[in-house]
Design an enzyme around this catalytic site. Structure first.
Site, short mmCIF file in Angstrom:
data_model
loop_
_atom_site.label_atom_id
_atom_site.label_comp_id
_atom_site.label_asym_id
_atom_site.label_seq_id
_atom_site.Cartn_x
_atom_site.Cartn_y
_atom_site.Cartn_z
N CYS A 174 9.87 15.74 -1.64
CA CYS A 174 8.93 15.54 -0.54
C CYS A 174 7.57 14.90 -0.97
CB CYS A 174 8.82 16.80 0.35
SG CYS A 174 7.85 16.34 1.85
N HIS A 206 5.89 20.54 8.90
CA HIS A 206 6.51 20.76 7.79
C HIS A 206 6.14 22.24 7.27
CE1 HIS A 206 6.21 16.63 8.06
NE2 HIS A 206 7.16 16.33 7.18
N CYS A 266 4.81 9.25 4.40
CA CYS A 266 6.10 9.83 4.01
C CYS A 266 6.14 9.01 2.34
CB CYS A 266 7.40 9.15 4.80
SG CYS A 266 8.69 9.57 4.05
N GLY A 267 6.25 10.07 1.69
CA GLY A 267 6.37 9.68 0.11
C GLY A 267 7.34 9.24 -0.35
#
Ligand code: PYC
Length: 312
Positions: A238, A208, A88-89
């Site tokens: 994101c 996603h 998860c960035g």
């Protein structure tokens, strides 16, 4: 009463809740083994931490774990209201600022282990963090789906630490007033991917969906809308979705290695990005700022009928 200590932050508006004490004991082994154990044995704790009534669909959780190498800052397993994530960035940027808040790291370069690989991070003085994400690549170009109620939709499938379907046609109205309709549209695309057997590599579920439009701020290159697994849109641009986008731009020759790319989110927050080429794809660098927003002890009362979250 079980107690779980967490630090909340937000990265460009998207929240991250990092568990610093009281989380599940996942034992040792690789981070991906520990992620599997989290999923099979402790799913009730995932739900208790991020689902309603303590959380919400756009909250991402992160469990700090011991890393497998002593010179890594830590390991982390990210999760959301739907399940476990690869990477998860925005969450990684939030984690790094949280580690700084806890006095566990200082500005400079660090390594963080995730179930999908090692992420190099650079923490600056102003809560700015640059992450060198895992190798990202386009898996398939121009895949056309038939989406009930919406007709044919064409896009690319790419990996940026999670699986993304990136819709080709620009959307004319990526504005807050349109968010309910955009959620309906992107969920219909995700259902169509699933029903039509369109997957990432090795049959991976694509959880996603990403839409693009012209940026509102002309300094930026594009605005996006990213449907996350929990069914809400990412308030940040994101990090993994932008990595997937960079992989597509790179292979199409539309962005050169080292060239700057500014991705604007649905609410106007920005990640500054670039990439370098590696075997099998690109390594994206994603830079953004995060802010600590809370320090909480979650209380899990076994007599509470919604102790483990409201079932979805
Ligand atoms: O920043 O990579 C990201 C992300 C994934 C889901 C929500 N944010």
């Amino acid at each position: 009463m079980k107690r779980i200590r967490t630090i909340d932050s937000h990265t460009g508006g998207e929240p991250t809740r990092i568990v610093i004490d009281g989380g599940p004991d996942l034992g040792s082994g690789s981070l991906s083994d520990r992620r599997d154990r989290f999923c099979s044995d402790f799913d009730h704790l995932r739900r208790a931490i991020v689902c309603e009534p303590r959380g919400c669909d756009f909250l991402i959780g992160g469990l700090i774990c011991d890393a497998t190498e002593s010179d890594y800052a830590c390991g982390v397993i990210f999760f959301d209201t739907a399940g476990l994530l690869g990477m998860c960035g925005h969450g990684m940027i939030g984690l790094v600022v949280t580690l700084q808040y806890l006095g566990r790291i200082f500005p400079g370069q660090h390594k963080v282990e995730t179930p999908v690989g090692i992420v190099n991070v650079t923490l600056d003085l102003d809560n700015r963090v640059a992450i060198e994400n895992v190798t990202s690549y386009r898996f398939k170009k121009d895949v056309t789906l038939s989406v009930p109620d919406f007709g044919p939709v064409t896009g690319d499938i790419a990996w940026g630490g999670n699986w993304f379907f990136l819709v080709n046609d620009p959307v004319t109205d990526l504005s807050a007033a349109n968010s309910d309709e955009l959620i309906r549209y992107t969920k219909a695309i995700r259902d169509a991917l699933d029903q039509q057997g369109v997957t990432g590599a090795q049959g991976a579920y694509i959880d996603h969906v990403e839409l693009f439009a012209s940026p509102v701020d002309p300094q930026n290159h594009s605005r996006n809308f990213v449907l996350c697994p929990g069914g809400e849109y990412d308030r940040s641009p994101c990090g993994t979705g932008t990595s997937a986008k960079l992989a597509c731009l790179a292979v199409d020759g539309k962005l050169q290695p080292g060239e700057s790319y500014r991705q604007e989110s649905f609410i106007g927050s920005v990640f500054e990005c670039s990439y370098r080429l590696v075997d099998g794809g690109i390594v994206p660098t994603i830079s953004g700022q995060a802010w600590i927003s809370g320090e909480t002890t979650l209380l899990l009362d076994p007599d509470d009928p919604f102790c483990d979250g409201i079932p979805q």
